[in-house]
Design a protein around this motif. Structure first.
Motif, PDB file in Angstrom:
ATOM      1  N   MET A 183      -3.823   3.541  -1.310  1.00 16.59           N
ATOM      2  CA  MET A 183      -3.514   2.239  -1.889  1.00 16.59           C
ATOM      3  C   MET A 183      -2.021   1.999  -1.749  1.00 16.59           C
ATOM      4  O   MET A 183      -1.215   2.909  -1.938  1.00 16.59           O
ATOM      5  CB  MET A 183      -3.895   2.180  -3.378  1.00 16.59           C
ATOM      6  CG  MET A 183      -5.370   2.215  -3.663  1.00 16.59           C
ATOM      7  SD  MET A 183      -5.721   1.970  -5.435  1.00 16.59           S
ATOM      8  CE  MET A 183      -5.049   3.490  -6.112  1.00 16.59           C
ATOM      9  N   SER A 184      -1.647   0.762  -1.431  1.00 14.71           N
ATOM     10  CA  SER A 184      -0.230   0.444  -1.362  1.00 14.71           C
ATOM     11  C   SER A 184       0.346   0.373  -2.773  1.00 14.71           C
ATOM     12  O   SER A 184      -0.387   0.191  -3.750  1.00 14.71           O
ATOM     13  CB  SER A 184      -0.020  -0.888  -0.637  1.00 14.71           C
ATOM     14  OG  SER A 184      -0.518  -1.961  -1.421  1.00 14.71           O
ATOM     15  N   LYS A 185       1.657   0.503  -2.872  1.00 10.27           N
ATOM     16  CA  LYS A 185       2.319   0.422  -4.178  1.00 10.27           C
ATOM     17  C   LYS A 185       2.089  -0.947  -4.810  1.00 10.27           C
ATOM     18  O   LYS A 185       1.994  -1.064  -6.039  1.00 10.27           O
ATOM     19  CB  LYS A 185       3.826   0.670  -3.999  1.00 10.27           C
ATOM     20  CG  LYS A 185       4.606   0.789  -5.309  1.00 10.27           C
ATOM     21  CD  LYS A 185       4.153   1.993  -6.115  1.00 10.27           C
ATOM     22  CE  LYS A 185       5.165   2.382  -7.188  1.00 10.27           C
ATOM     23  NZ  LYS A 185       5.437   1.325  -8.165  1.00 10.27           N
ATOM     24  N   GLU A 186       1.953  -1.970  -3.991  1.00 10.52           N
ATOM     25  CA  GLU A 186       1.683  -3.316  -4.498  1.00 10.52           C
ATOM     26  C   GLU A 186       0.368  -3.359  -5.264  1.00 10.52           C
ATOM     27  O   GLU A 186       0.268  -3.991  -6.321  1.00 10.52           O
ATOM     28  CB  GLU A 186       1.650  -4.304  -3.327  1.00 10.52           C
ATOM     29  CG  GLU A 186       1.288  -5.736  -3.715  1.00 10.52           C
ATOM     30  CD  GLU A 186       1.050  -6.622  -2.519  1.00 10.52           C
ATOM     31  OE1 GLU A 186       0.800  -7.821  -2.716  1.00 10.52           O
ATOM     32  OE2 GLU A 186       1.109  -6.124  -1.372  1.00 10.52           O
ATOM     33  N   VAL A 187      -0.652  -2.686  -4.735  1.00  7.90           N
ATOM     34  CA  VAL A 187      -1.957  -2.648  -5.404  1.00  7.90           C
ATOM     35  C   VAL A 187      -1.837  -1.946  -6.748  1.00  7.90           C
ATOM     36  O   VAL A 187      -2.350  -2.412  -7.771  1.00  7.90           O
ATOM     37  CB  VAL A 187      -2.998  -1.953  -4.512  1.00  7.90           C
ATOM     38  CG1 VAL A 187      -4.300  -1.737  -5.281  1.00  7.90           C
ATOM     39  CG2 VAL A 187      -3.250  -2.763  -3.259  1.00  7.90           C
ATOM     40  N   ILE A 188      -1.156  -0.816  -6.770  1.00  4.12           N
ATOM     41  CA  ILE A 188      -0.998  -0.054  -8.009  1.00  4.12           C
ATOM     42  C   ILE A 188      -0.254  -0.870  -9.058  1.00  4.12           C
ATOM     43  O   ILE A 188      -0.655  -0.914 -10.228  1.00  4.12           O
ATOM     44  CB  ILE A 188      -0.274   1.277  -7.724  1.00  4.12           C
ATOM     45  CG1 ILE A 188      -1.166   2.175  -6.874  1.00  4.12           C
ATOM     46  CG2 ILE A 188       0.100   1.974  -9.030  1.00  4.12           C
ATOM     47  CD1 ILE A 188      -0.528   3.482  -6.480  1.00  4.12           C
ATOM     48  N   ASP A 189       0.829  -1.546  -8.656  1.00  5.98           N
ATOM     49  CA  ASP A 189       1.601  -2.349  -9.602  1.00  5.98           C
ATOM     50  C   ASP A 189       0.779  -3.512 -10.155  1.00  5.98           C
ATOM     51  O   ASP A 189       0.992  -3.950 -11.290  1.00  5.98           O
ATOM     52  CB  ASP A 189       2.866  -2.892  -8.926  1.00  5.98           C
ATOM     53  CG  ASP A 189       3.867  -1.787  -8.610  1.00  5.98           C
ATOM     54  OD1 ASP A 189       3.762  -0.711  -9.228  1.00  5.98           O
ATOM     55  OD2 ASP A 189       4.736  -2.003  -7.746  1.00  5.98           O
ATOM     56  N   THR A 190      -0.172  -4.016  -9.365  1.00  2.00           N
ATOM     57  CA  THR A 190      -1.010  -5.134  -9.809  1.00  2.00           C
ATOM     58  C   THR A 190      -2.118  -4.686 -10.749  1.00  2.00           C
ATOM     59  O   THR A 190      -2.384  -5.318 -11.771  1.00  2.00           O
ATOM     60  CB  THR A 190      -1.635  -5.852  -8.587  1.00  2.00           C
ATOM     61  OG1 THR A 190      -0.604  -6.330  -7.732  1.00  2.00           O
ATOM     62  CG2 THR A 190      -2.506  -7.027  -9.036  1.00  2.00           C
ATOM     63  N   ILE A 191      -2.770  -3.565 -10.422  1.00  2.00           N
ATOM     64  CA  ILE A 191      -3.959  -3.129 -11.156  1.00  2.00           C
ATOM     65  C   ILE A 191      -3.622  -2.286 -12.375  1.00  2.00           C
ATOM     66  O   ILE A 191      -4.364  -2.296 -13.367  1.00  2.00           O
ATOM     67  CB  ILE A 191      -4.902  -2.347 -10.218  1.00  2.00           C
ATOM     68  CG1 ILE A 191      -5.294  -3.213  -9.015  1.00  2.00           C
ATOM     69  CG2 ILE A 191      -6.163  -1.911 -10.954  1.00  2.00           C
ATOM     70  CD1 ILE A 191      -6.009  -4.498  -9.390  1.00  2.00           C
TER      71      ILE A 191
END
Length: 319
Positions: free
Chosen positions: A160-168
């Motif tokens: 998972m990209s860091k963007e996904v982690i920051d969103t979820i």
């Protein structure tokens, strides 16, 4: 240079920690132009896992270790792991080597091609046939009841990209019992699934029990659909109509054959037990949804660390 963080949760995996570390390092050192670190999160293991992880972190600075203060369960532990990720992308994998580390370059390649989530999809498995078949049935039930198409045979093994982690992550912290494979849907992320064959566990014993699987399955069903509630409503209406019809029929039969018709207690007892079981079923389903709502509106217990190793904010760095 981009950085990949590889997260490995573990609980009583003393026989697999070193093998997993060596397998991951071997693969990552063959991937050019990427820095990487490895985060082990130990869920208060009772075997020699803490000692092995401590020794590993003392020898290699790129190995970071989180020691939970108690066993918070696999879901909470993994969510806490996400909160400690500082790489441009995160690759999650278990510590039992059933998921092949050799797929890591494939995950990174698809990420470079623009996919924000690249997960392995378990198309076959060398685990016991009964367990694999039960998983198939479980996914079929989820697909049948869910309000939208779900990701089948995905365990979170992948990138998972860091963007996904920051969103979820903020959403997940509201209820850590919900799997991320359900939370990532509906956000418009570019998702790629790569098929693989799950290996058989060679060392150690899985900490997942039948009750753990059942709890996970119930949470997955409740959090992906409200159809069970609607089924209960329809079933209640149907049973009420049936009971009313049966009551009218018995009343008419009694009026027509007042002296000859003797229904006895059997129909009454059968009806009471049958309707009672339906009521218990309905209450159970409603209770599951109420529990899910309570988990979401009640501040949940966060994972607390006893200590950690090789993080920048640690007071004592390993040499």
């Amino acid at each position: 240079m981009k950085k990949i963080t590889i997260g490995i949760p573990c609980y009583n995996e003393e026989e697999n920690i070193m093998d997993t570390y060596q397998a991951v390092v071997k693969v990552m050192e063959a991937v050019a132009n990427y820095d990487f670190d490895i985060i082990f999160i130990d869920n208060c293991s009772k075997d020699r896992s803490p000692e092995i992880l401590t020794e590993l972190a003392s020898r290699y600075k790129r190995v970071k270790v989180i020691f939970n203060s108690m066993n918070f369960g696999p879901q909470k532990s993994v969510v806490h792991l996400y909160s400690r990720v500082d790489g441009d992308a995160f690759i999650g994998m278990p510590c039992d080597l059933q998921e092949p580390p050799e797929m890591i370059p494939d995950f990174i390649r698809e990420w470079e091609n623009g996919y924000q989530i690249v997960w392995g999809q378990k198309k076959s498995s060398k685990e016991t046939p009964v367990k694999f078949r039960l998983r198939k049935i479980y996914y079929s039930i989820i697909d049948l009841f869910s309000d939208e198409a779900q990701l089948r045979e995905c365990t979170g093994f992948g990138l998972m990209s860091k963007e996904v982690i920051d969103t979820i992550l903020p959403i997940s912290l509201q209820d850590t019992s919900v799997s991320w494979r359900y939370l990532v849907l509906g956000h418009g992320f570019n998702i790629k699934l790569l098929p693989y064959t799950q290996r058989a566990r060679e060392k150690g014993k899985s900490s997942y029990s039948a009750s753990t699987y059942f709890d996970f399955a119930m949470n997955s069903l409740i959090n992906t659909s409200v159809k069970p509630l609607r089924i209960v409503t329809v079933l209640g209406i149907f049973m009420a109509v049936c009971s009313f019809v049966v009551a009218i029929v018995y009343l008419i039969m009694k009026l027509i054959h007042w002296h000859e018709f003797n229904a006895g207690m059997a129909p009454v007892l059968i009806g009471v037990f049958f309707l009672g079981s339906i009521q218990l079923l309905c209450l159970g389903v409603i209770g599951e949804y109420i529990a899910s709502v309570i988990r979401k509106i009640t501040p949940s217990t966060r994972v607390t660390e006893s200590h950690s190793l090789n993080f920048e904010d640690d007071e004592e760095q390993s040499v």
